[in-house]
Design a protein around this motif. Structure first.
Motif, PDB file in Angstrom:
ATOM      1  N   ALA A  64     -44.094  87.473  25.323  1.00 32.96           N
ATOM      2  CA  ALA A  64     -43.696  87.085  26.465  1.00 32.96           C
ATOM      3  C   ALA A  64     -42.104  87.124  26.498  1.00 32.96           C
ATOM      4  N   LYS A  65     -41.475  87.328  27.611  1.00 36.01           N
ATOM      5  CA  LYS A  65     -40.038  87.191  27.720  1.00 36.01           C
ATOM      6  C   LYS A  65     -39.737  86.183  28.544  1.00 36.01           C
ATOM      7  N   LEU A  66     -39.015  84.988  28.147  1.00 29.98           N
ATOM      8  CA  LEU A  66     -38.677  83.877  29.099  1.00 29.98           C
ATOM      9  C   LEU A  66     -37.352  83.953  29.319  1.00 29.98           C
ATOM     10  N   GLN A  67     -36.956  83.633  30.436  1.00 30.29           N
ATOM     11  CA  GLN A  67     -35.703  83.042  30.985  1.00 30.29           C
ATOM     12  C   GLN A  67     -35.267  81.858  31.470  1.00 30.29           C
ATOM     13  N   VAL A  68     -34.304  81.079  30.502  1.00 31.57           N
ATOM     14  CA  VAL A  68     -34.315  79.659  30.916  1.00 31.57           C
ATOM     15  C   VAL A  68     -32.811  79.230  31.227  1.00 31.57           C
ATOM     16  N   PRO A  69     -32.538  78.792  32.433  1.00 32.45           N
ATOM     17  CA  PRO A  69     -31.095  78.146  32.706  1.00 32.45           C
ATOM     18  C   PRO A  69     -31.091  76.854  31.955  1.00 32.45           C
ATOM     19  N   PHE A  70     -29.748  76.860  31.271  1.00 36.17           N
ATOM     20  CA  PHE A  70     -29.553  75.685  30.862  1.00 36.17           C
ATOM     21  C   PHE A  70     -29.845  74.414  31.630  1.00 36.17           C
ATOM     22  N   ALA A  71     -29.356  74.541  32.933  1.00 36.64           N
ATOM     23  CA  ALA A  71     -29.936  73.348  33.721  1.00 36.64           C
ATOM     24  C   ALA A  71     -31.061  72.656  33.789  1.00 36.64           C
ATOM     25  N   ALA A  72     -32.153  73.708  33.262  1.00 34.80           N
ATOM     26  CA  ALA A  72     -33.734  73.437  33.403  1.00 34.80           C
ATOM     27  C   ALA A  72     -34.022  72.515  31.997  1.00 34.80           C
ATOM     28  N   ILE A  73     -33.017  72.813  31.040  1.00 34.52           N
ATOM     29  CA  ILE A  73     -33.606  72.091  29.801  1.00 34.52           C
ATOM     30  C   ILE A  73     -33.253  70.616  29.808  1.00 34.52           C
ATOM     31  N   THR A  74     -34.524  69.893  29.319  1.00 38.88           N
ATOM     32  CA  THR A  74     -34.742  68.580  29.271  1.00 38.88           C
ATOM     33  C   THR A  74     -34.411  68.013  27.760  1.00 38.88           C
ATOM     34  N   ALA A  75     -34.679  68.751  27.062  1.00 44.83           N
ATOM     35  CA  ALA A  75     -34.625  68.188  25.565  1.00 44.83           C
ATOM     36  C   ALA A  75     -34.143  69.642  24.521  1.00 44.83           C
ATOM     37  N   PHE A  76     -33.281  69.319  23.431  1.00 50.60           N
ATOM     38  CA  PHE A  76     -33.098  70.246  22.603  1.00 50.60           C
ATOM     39  C   PHE A  76     -33.358  69.487  21.072  1.00 50.60           C
ATOM     40  N   VAL A  77     -33.948  69.771  20.170  1.00 54.60           N
ATOM     41  CA  VAL A  77     -34.068  69.186  18.855  1.00 54.60           C
ATOM     42  C   VAL A  77     -34.112  70.274  17.795  1.00 54.60           C
ATOM     43  N   ASP A  78     -33.404  69.990  16.657  1.00 54.00           N
ATOM     44  CA  ASP A  78     -33.183  70.635  15.720  1.00 54.00           C
ATOM     45  C   ASP A  78     -33.935  69.500  14.598  1.00 54.00           C
ATOM     46  N   PRO A  79     -35.244  69.789  14.263  1.00 52.58           N
ATOM     47  CA  PRO A  79     -35.801  68.524  13.055  1.00 52.58           C
ATOM     48  C   PRO A  79     -35.211  68.628  11.795  1.00 52.58           C
ATOM     49  N   ALA A  80     -34.757  70.121  11.433  1.00 47.80           N
ATOM     50  CA  ALA A  80     -34.143  70.321  10.202  1.00 47.80           C
ATOM     51  C   ALA A  80     -33.126  69.424   9.626  1.00 47.80           C
ATOM     52  N   VAL A  81     -32.259  68.960  10.585  1.00 46.96           N
ATOM     53  CA  VAL A  81     -31.355  68.098  10.342  1.00 46.96           C
ATOM     54  C   VAL A  81     -31.482  66.740  11.226  1.00 46.96           C
ATOM     55  N   ASP A 139     -19.558  52.439  43.166  1.00 49.17           N
ATOM     56  CA  ASP A 139     -19.992  53.581  42.821  1.00 49.17           C
ATOM     57  C   ASP A 139     -18.660  54.537  42.658  1.00 49.17           C
ATOM     58  N   SER A 140     -19.009  55.381  41.438  1.00 48.65           N
ATOM     59  CA  SER A 140     -17.567  56.334  41.063  1.00 48.65           C
ATOM     60  C   SER A 140     -17.459  57.500  42.150  1.00 48.65           C
ATOM     61  N   LEU A 141     -16.588  57.711  42.179  1.00 53.96           N
ATOM     62  CA  LEU A 141     -16.235  59.112  43.262  1.00 53.96           C
ATOM     63  C   LEU A 141     -16.156  60.252  42.314  1.00 53.96           C
ATOM     64  N   ILE A 142     -16.290  60.002  40.808  1.00 54.51           N
ATOM     65  CA  ILE A 142     -16.373  61.167  39.978  1.00 54.51           C
ATOM     66  C   ILE A 142     -17.410  61.090  39.357  1.00 54.51           C
ATOM     67  N   PRO A 143     -18.130  62.363  39.257  1.00 58.55           N
ATOM     68  CA  PRO A 143     -19.531  62.456  38.817  1.00 58.55           C
ATOM     69  C   PRO A 143     -19.654  62.527  37.163  1.00 58.55           C
ATOM     70  N   TYR A 144     -19.315  61.477  36.757  1.00 56.58           N
ATOM     71  CA  TYR A 144     -19.353  61.413  35.136  1.00 56.58           C
ATOM     72  C   TYR A 144     -20.568  61.819  34.609  1.00 56.58           C
ATOM     73  N   ASP A 145     -21.843  61.394  35.158  1.00 53.53           N
ATOM     74  CA  ASP A 145     -22.913  61.722  34.571  1.00 53.53           C
ATOM     75  C   ASP A 145     -23.304  63.285  34.718  1.00 53.53           C
ATOM     76  N   GLU A 146     -22.793  63.923  35.718  1.00 54.33           N
ATOM     77  CA  GLU A 146     -23.213  65.496  35.793  1.00 54.33           C
ATOM     78  C   GLU A 146     -22.147  65.975  34.769  1.00 54.33           C
ATOM     79  N   ILE A 147     -20.900  65.453  34.636  1.00 54.67           N
ATOM     80  CA  ILE A 147     -19.848  66.089  33.816  1.00 54.67           C
ATOM     81  C   ILE A 147     -20.407  66.225  32.295  1.00 54.67           C
ATOM     82  N   VAL A 148     -20.902  65.002  31.856  1.00 54.43           N
ATOM     83  CA  VAL A 148     -21.406  64.683  30.550  1.00 54.43           C
ATOM     84  C   VAL A 148     -22.738  65.693  30.468  1.00 54.43           C
ATOM     85  N   GLN A 149     -23.358  65.556  31.178  1.00 57.24           N
ATOM     86  CA  GLN A 149     -24.887  66.385  31.008  1.00 57.24           C
ATOM     87  C   GLN A 149     -24.411  68.073  30.985  1.00 57.24           C
ATOM     88  N   GLU A 150     -23.382  68.373  31.802  1.00 59.76           N
ATOM     89  CA  GLU A 150     -22.998  69.799  31.579  1.00 59.76           C
ATOM     90  C   GLU A 150     -22.314  70.154  30.351  1.00 59.76           C
TER      91      GLU A 150
END
Length: 165
Positions: free
Chosen positions: A98-115, A7-18
């Motif tokens: 409606a006004k929505l507030q969304v933390p980046f940590a809550a996002i599971t997908a981001f898509v720009d279909p134009a490109v 097991d890595s002692l460095i949280p690579y997955d969390e760093i990449v996700q962030e």
């Protein structure tokens, strides 16, 4: 990797996700600083966990989407504000603003279909598995992302590091 890999002692997955979530923040920040206008044919589908800490959506939307929802930033949105931890935006659902507030940590997908660009994230809310959900279909959207199967998905980045429990 093999089962003998320690097991890595460095949280690579969390760093990449962030870092990948910072891409979303930068893109939305550039739209905000450009006056809230999307350039060209760009538009965004943003999927997020509605039950994640810091998410603020009207009760009728939370009732309809108790786990996850997808919003569309295309023609009809307003008051986009982007901060270090997340963003807020005004959208219309069935002609009800409606006004929505969304933390980046809550996002599971981001898509720009134009490109044909997309990012998928691991949910950072502990043990929240994705469930099937309808697209929110906020006013001004033309339906769900194009999914005609003719793309190879080469511009979609998925980061899924396995975790030993």
């Amino acid at each position: 990797m093999s089962e003998d890999t320690p097991d890595s002692l460095i949280p690579y997955d969390e760093i990449v996700q962030e870092a990948l979530r910072a891409v979303v923040g930068r893109v939305l920040g550039e739209i905000e600083s450009g006056g809230g206008e999307l350039p060209g044919n760009h538009h965004f589908y943003i999927t997020f966990k509605t039950g994640a800490p810091g998410v603020s959506i009207p009760p009728h939307l939370r009732e309809r989407f108790p786990d996850e929802m997808t919003i569309v930033l295309q023609n009809k949105f307003w008051d986009l504000e982007v901060g270090e931890e997340g963003f807020s935006v005004g959208l219309s659902f069935n002609q009800i603003p409606a006004k929505l507030q969304v933390p980046f940590a809550a996002i599971t997908a981001f898509v720009d279909p134009a490109v044909d660009f997309g990012l998928q994230f691991q949910a950072t809310v502990a043990d929240m598995a994705p469930e099937a959900h309808e697209d929110a279909e906020n006013d001004g959207s033309e339906g769900g992302p194009d999914d005609n199967g003719d793309g190879d998905g080469s511009n979609v980045v998925t980061v899924d590091f396995g975790r030993k429990k």
